[in-house]
Design an enzyme around this catalytic site. Structure first.
Site, PDB file in Angstrom:
ATOM      1  NE  ARG A 193      -1.261  -5.615  -2.679  1.00  0.00           N
ATOM      2  CZ  ARG A 193      -1.716  -6.866  -2.630  1.00  0.00           C
ATOM      3  NH1 ARG A 193      -1.070  -7.829  -3.254  1.00  0.00           N
ATOM      4  NH2 ARG A 193      -2.830  -7.153  -1.975  1.00  0.00           N
ATOM      5  CE  LYS A 237      -2.466  -6.502   5.903  1.00  0.00           C
ATOM      6  NZ  LYS A 237      -2.990  -5.238   5.331  1.00  0.00           N
ATOM      7  CG  HIS A 272      -7.577  -7.743  -1.913  1.00  0.00           C
ATOM      8  ND1 HIS A 272      -8.047  -7.245  -3.111  1.00  0.00           N
ATOM      9  CD2 HIS A 272      -6.429  -7.058  -1.664  1.00  0.00           C
ATOM     10  CE1 HIS A 272      -7.232  -6.308  -3.560  1.00  0.00           C
ATOM     11  NE2 HIS A 272      -6.242  -6.176  -2.700  1.00  0.00           N
ATOM     12  CG  HIS A 331       0.811  -0.980  -1.317  1.00  0.00           C
ATOM     13  ND1 HIS A 331       1.295  -2.194  -0.881  1.00  0.00           N
ATOM     14  CD2 HIS A 331      -0.532  -1.022  -1.113  1.00  0.00           C
ATOM     15  CE1 HIS A 331       0.299  -2.920  -0.422  1.00  0.00           C
ATOM     16  NE2 HIS A 331      -0.825  -2.236  -0.562  1.00  0.00           N
ATOM     17  CE1 TYR A 368      -6.057  -1.723  -6.741  1.00  0.00           C
ATOM     18  CE2 TYR A 368      -7.240  -3.343  -5.422  1.00  0.00           C
ATOM     19  CZ  TYR A 368      -6.146  -2.518  -5.611  1.00  0.00           C
ATOM     20  OH  TYR A 368      -5.147  -2.489  -4.688  1.00  0.00           O
ATOM     21  NE  ARG A 411      -1.052  -7.338   1.101  1.00  0.00           N
ATOM     22  CZ  ARG A 411      -1.846  -8.392   0.878  1.00  0.00           C
ATOM     23  NH1 ARG A 411      -1.319  -9.594   0.651  1.00  0.00           N
ATOM     24  NH2 ARG A 411      -3.159  -8.260   0.864  1.00  0.00           N
TER      25      ARG A 411
END
Length: 321
Positions: A265, A187, A288, A262, A297, A161
């Protein structure tokens, strides 16, 4: 319990943010909390300022009215994020025994739109992008293709990210040749390790060599990605760098609206799914918090495969049989 009529909400918001800060969230997460809480609080204050609102003003009825006004000019995702911010705030107040209960159960939360990854469009777009950027553009005042390729490659081949790139330190690239990896401050304070292949390792090494020529040797705690003056790259500078790479490669029309970095990514994750990675593997590599996000995805890839089969002209010949 404290007297609700005398307690100003603005002061409690500051206490909540201070408590959240101990979890070491990103600066952008804290800013989002402050922005969401402040915006709704101002609506409850009805123009008199958020510093006049007390706990006694925060009834389910007043919150519903404020959220209705808040939602009028905002996307469902923004309203859902604000709802979550207020829910976290009230949960904090209940935990601190400031309130006996959380009134957000009386405020409807918008349903989030189905997660939709936004990879670069075009089968060979990533390769075209890297090929165009690896050569110095003489139109630039101070071209630095080694740095630009390293930025693109870290997103395309490691799935980082924007915030994770900015947080990288020189010493975060570790391991022996053939076993190299990058330690990522993910994150929500979730660290992860992403293995890097020799090709990406070579890109990073060439960038670091070019940096030493420009600015001398960097220490392990120095920022990995720097600007043309040797200062750590910042958010705006990194975004501009990626946008300029798209322009130089002539692929701006293949970048999904609002994605920018993004999209790189998402391209990494989509190609993982296309090459057979399962949701658990994608979840670990991309950091995630939810397996559902990673599963998205794989579902998109399945839809693309079906669309490719549907486009087969032979199928149309079967219709008259």
């Amino acid at each position: 319990m404290q007297d609700e009529q005398d307690v100003r909400v603005a002061g409690l918001v500051e206490e909540f943010l201070a408590a959240r800060a101990t979890r070491k969230p990103s600066v952008h997460t804290l800013q989002a909390y402050r922005r969401d809480l402040g915006a709704v609080l101002a609506l409850i204050g009805d123009g008199d300022g958020d510093d006049v609102v007390t706990l006694g003003d925060l009834s389910p009825r007043s919150l519903r009215a404020a959220f209705a006004r808040f939602a009028a000019s905002r996307a469902p995702a923004s309203v859902a994020r604000a709802w979550s911010s207020w829910n976290a705030f009230f949960t904090f107040l209940v935990t601190e025994r400031v309130l006996p209960g959380n009134p957000m159960s009386g405020v409807d939360k918008p349903r989030p739109a189905p997660y939709s990854p936004k990879p670069l469009r075009g089968e060979d777009t990533p390769e075209q992008l890297l090929s165009a950027v690896r050569s110095a553009d003489e139109r630039q005042r101070d071209p630095w293709p080694e740095r630009d390729v390293a930025v693109l490659a870290l997103a395309l081949c490691a799935g980082l990210r924007l915030s994770e790139m900015l947080a990288l330190r020189v010493g975060d690239v570790q391991g022996r040749p053939g076993e190299r990896r990058v330690e990522v401050a993910g994150k929500g304070g979730r660290p992860r390790t992403v293995p890097i292949e020799p090709e990406l390792d070579g890109v990073i090494e060439r960038y670091q060599d070019s940096r030493r020529v420009r600015f001398g040797r960097a220490g392990p705690r120095d920022a990995l990605l720097v600007d043309r003056r040797g200062a750590p790259l910042r958010r705006g500078g990194l975004q501009y760098l990626v946008e300029s790479c798209y322009r130089r490669a002539g692929v701006t029309d293949r970048v999904p609206r609002g994605a920018q970095l993004h999209a790189l990514r998402h391209t990494f994750a989509t190609r993982l799914a296309e090459d057979g990675a399962n949701a658990s593997e994608i979840m670990r590599l991309l950091g995630h918090a939810s397996l559902t996000t990673s599963q998205g995805y794989i579902e998109v890839t399945a839809e693309q495969q079906r669309a490719a089969v549907r486009a087969n002209r032979t199928n149309r010949a079967l219709r008259g049989l």
